[in-house]
Design a protein around this motif. Structure first.
Motif, short mmCIF file in Angstrom:
data_model
loop_
_atom_site.label_atom_id
_atom_site.label_comp_id
_atom_site.label_asym_id
_atom_site.label_seq_id
_atom_site.Cartn_x
_atom_site.Cartn_y
_atom_site.Cartn_z
N ALA A 102 -5.70 6.55 2.12
CA ALA A 102 -5.74 4.79 1.47
C ALA A 102 -4.60 4.22 1.78
CB ALA A 102 -5.81 4.77 0.02
N MET A 103 -3.15 4.89 2.00
CA MET A 103 -2.18 4.16 2.46
C MET A 103 -2.13 3.81 3.91
SD MET A 103 0.95 6.20 0.39
CE MET A 103 2.25 5.39 1.16
N VAL A 104 -2.80 4.73 4.74
CA VAL A 104 -2.98 4.44 6.20
C VAL A 104 -4.14 3.41 6.36
CG1 VAL A 104 -4.12 5.67 8.22
CG2 VAL A 104 -2.57 6.87 6.70
N ARG A 105 -5.09 3.42 5.86
CA ARG A 105 -6.18 2.41 5.98
C ARG A 105 -5.98 1.05 5.55
NH1 ARG A 105 -10.74 1.29 2.59
NH2 ARG A 105 -10.40 3.14 1.26
N LYS A 106 -5.12 0.93 4.31
CA LYS A 106 -5.06 -0.31 3.69
C LYS A 106 -3.49 -0.93 4.09
CE LYS A 106 -8.62 -1.27 1.53
NZ LYS A 106 -9.44 -2.65 2.01
N LEU A 107 -2.47 -0.10 4.10
CA LEU A 107 -1.14 -0.60 4.30
C LEU A 107 -0.75 -0.14 5.76
CD1 LEU A 107 0.18 0.98 0.93
CD2 LEU A 107 -0.86 -1.31 1.39
N GLU A 108 -1.43 0.47 6.53
CA GLU A 108 -0.85 0.95 7.73
C GLU A 108 0.38 1.80 7.79
OE1 GLU A 108 -0.98 -2.32 10.61
OE2 GLU A 108 -3.27 -2.68 10.41
N LEU A 109 0.54 2.57 6.66
CA LEU A 109 1.76 3.37 6.85
C LEU A 109 1.23 4.80 6.94
CD1 LEU A 109 3.39 1.89 3.47
CD2 LEU A 109 3.85 1.24 5.63
N ARG A 110 1.85 5.76 7.39
CA ARG A 110 1.70 7.02 7.74
C ARG A 110 2.96 8.16 6.99
NH1 ARG A 110 -0.81 4.19 11.07
NH2 ARG A 110 -2.77 5.04 12.12
N ASP A 163 10.41 -5.56 -3.79
CA ASP A 163 10.89 -6.92 -3.75
C ASP A 163 10.29 -7.87 -2.53
OD1 ASP A 163 13.18 -6.13 -5.62
OD2 ASP A 163 13.80 -5.06 -3.59
N SER A 164 9.08 -7.29 -2.13
CA SER A 164 8.20 -7.88 -1.28
C SER A 164 6.71 -7.91 -1.45
CB SER A 164 8.47 -7.30 0.03
OG SER A 164 8.04 -6.06 0.16
N GLU A 165 5.84 -8.87 -0.85
CA GLU A 165 4.56 -9.05 -1.15
C GLU A 165 3.83 -7.94 -0.24
OE1 GLU A 165 1.39 -10.58 -3.19
OE2 GLU A 165 3.55 -11.00 -3.48
N PRO A 166 2.90 -6.84 -0.97
CA PRO A 166 2.39 -5.94 0.00
C PRO A 166 1.11 -6.85 0.72
CG PRO A 166 1.64 -6.09 -2.41
CD PRO A 166 2.90 -6.73 -2.45
N PRO A 167 0.71 -5.80 1.82
CA PRO A 167 -0.41 -6.27 2.64
C PRO A 167 -1.88 -6.56 1.88
CG PRO A 167 0.76 -4.49 3.58
CD PRO A 167 1.20 -4.66 2.16
N VAL A 168 -1.68 -5.75 0.93
CA VAL A 168 -3.10 -5.90 -0.08
C VAL A 168 -2.72 -6.12 -1.54
CG1 VAL A 168 -4.46 -4.99 1.50
CG2 VAL A 168 -3.60 -3.64 -0.13
N MET A 177 -5.49 -2.14 -3.62
CA MET A 177 -5.09 -0.81 -3.11
C MET A 177 -5.57 0.34 -4.36
SD MET A 177 -3.29 1.10 -1.09
CE MET A 177 -2.64 2.60 -0.87
N ALA A 178 -5.55 0.00 -5.47
CA ALA A 178 -5.99 0.78 -6.64
C ALA A 178 -7.39 1.12 -6.30
CB ALA A 178 -5.86 0.26 -8.03
N GLU A 186 18.87 18.25 6.40
CA GLU A 186 17.72 18.38 7.10
C GLU A 186 16.73 17.22 6.61
OE1 GLU A 186 16.12 21.41 8.81
OE2 GLU A 186 17.76 22.77 8.65
N ALA A 187 17.08 16.56 5.47
CA ALA A 187 16.14 15.70 4.76
C ALA A 187 15.69 14.62 5.73
CB ALA A 187 16.77 14.77 3.64
N PRO A 188 14.24 14.62 5.81
CA PRO A 188 13.69 13.67 6.88
C PRO A 188 13.59 12.16 6.28
CG PRO A 188 11.97 14.71 5.41
CD PRO A 188 13.10 15.13 5.05
N HIS A 189 13.79 11.47 7.43
CA HIS A 189 13.85 9.91 7.36
C HIS A 189 12.34 9.29 7.92
CE1 HIS A 189 15.20 6.04 6.34
NE2 HIS A 189 14.68 5.48 7.57
N PHE A 190 11.34 8.70 7.19
CA PHE A 190 9.97 8.43 7.70
C PHE A 190 10.04 7.00 7.85
CE2 PHE A 190 9.35 12.54 6.09
CZ PHE A 190 8.91 13.39 7.00
N VAL A 191 9.55 6.54 8.98
CA VAL A 191 9.46 4.97 9.36
C VAL A 191 8.11 4.71 9.79
CG1 VAL A 191 11.87 4.79 9.53
CG2 VAL A 191 10.52 5.19 11.50
#
Length: 253
Positions: free
Chosen positions: A91-99, A159-164, A169-170, A248-253
C-alpha cells in the motif's frame, strides 16, 4: 480526518467496514465480534486508548494514525504476520511511492524509524485456528514523538500534507490486507518480505539473557529468522526480539 464514509469511498474489496471514533483496541473489538463478523471484516478506530504491541507493550495511538484490525479465518495461519507486513508495504509503494523496509518480525521502518507495527492474535479450538485478528497501526499523520520514543518511532507526515488522504490510504491498506491474508502462503509474499528485510547481513543483538550478538542471514518461508553466531553455529528463530547494532542501523530514503 479518518471517517467511515471516507474509507468506504475508496475501498474496492467486498468487505465490511466497522468504524469507531475511539476504542480501547481494534484487536479487542475484532475479537468481540469474531463469532458474527464476516470474513475480512475490518475494524478501524480514529484513536485507541489502550493500543498494544507484541509482548504486551503499549502502542501510542493518537489521532492522525491508521489503526485497524482485519478478521480472517485462514487455512494456513503460519505466515499471517509476514503477509500483513507485505500488504502494508504494498500500500505504501502503490499510494505513496515509498519503499520501506521490514524489520523481523512485525515492524515497518522508514528513514531508520519504526512507522508501523503489526499484532496478529488467534484463537485455537481443538488444535485448529478458529479465527485470527490481524492488527495494524501506521503512524501516518500522527504528531512527532517525544522523549525516548523520538529516537525509535516516526510518523510519515507529521508536519506535511501526504500524497493521498488518510482515508484513501486506510482503504488501500484494507484492500492489500484482504488480498494478502486471503492467501498468506502465496510465494510472492515471501519473496517481497525477504527482499525488503532490513536485517539480512546486519549485526544484531538478540533480546534474551546475555544479549548475544549474531549476524542475520536470511528469513525462511515460514517467517523464521536465521542467524549465525561468531562461533559459526546457526539458529532459526521463530519468535523473539532483535535489534540492529547502532553502528549498523540502516537509513532508508
Amino acid at each position: 480526518m479518518l471517517t467511515e464514509q471516507g474509507i468506504k469511498r475508496y475501498i474496492t474489496s467486498d468487505i465490511d467496514v466497522i468504524f469507531f471514533e475511539e476504542s480501547p483496541s481494534t484487536n479487542l473489538e475484532a475479537k468481540r465480534m469474531a463469532e458474527t463478523a464476516r470474513e475480512g471484516a475490518v475494524i478501524f478506530a480514529r484513536r485507541q486508548l489502550s493500543g498494544r504491541g507484541r509482548i504486551g507493550r503499549s502502542f501510542e495511538s493518537p489521532e492522525g494514525g491508521i489503526y485497524m484490525t482485519m478478521l480472517v479465518r485462514p487455512k494456513d495461519p503460519v505466515c499471517l504476520t509476514m503477509a500483513a507486513a507485505v500488504a502494508v508495504r504494498r500500500a505504501m509503494v502503490r499510494k505513496l511511492e515509498l519503499r520501506p523496509a521490514i524489520k523481523w518480525v512485525n515492524d515497518i521502518y522508514w528513514n531508520g524509524k519504526k512507522v508501523c507495527g503489526i499484532l496478529a492474535e488467534g484463537v485455537i479450538c481443538k488444535n485448529e485456528l478458529k479465527y485470527a485478528a490481524v492488527g495494524v497501526g501506521l503512524n501516518y499523520q500522527s504528531p512527532g514523538f517525544t522523549g525516548g520514543l523520538s529516537q525509535k518511532a516516526g510518523s510519515l507526515y507529521p508536519d506535511s500534507e501526504p500524497p493521498v488522504s488518510i482515508n484513501e490510504m486506510a482503504a488501500a491498506m484494507a484492500d492489500e490486507l484482504y488480498s494478502a491474508l486471503t492467501d498468506p502462503s502465496d510465494p510472492s509474499i515471501y519473496r517481497e518480505y525477504r527482499q525488503s528485510s532490513m536485517l539480512t547481513g546486519k549485526r544484531i543483538v538478540l533480546m534474551r539473557e546475555g544479549e548475544p550478538e549474531a549476524t542475520a542471514m536470511d528469513v525462511t518461508p515460514e517467517g523464521h529468522l536465521i542467524v549465525r553466531f561468531d562461533d559459526g553455529h546457526t539458529e532459526e528463530l521463530c519468535s523473539g526480539e532483535v535489534s540492529v547494532k547502532a553502528a549498523e542501523a540502516p537509513h532508508f530514503v
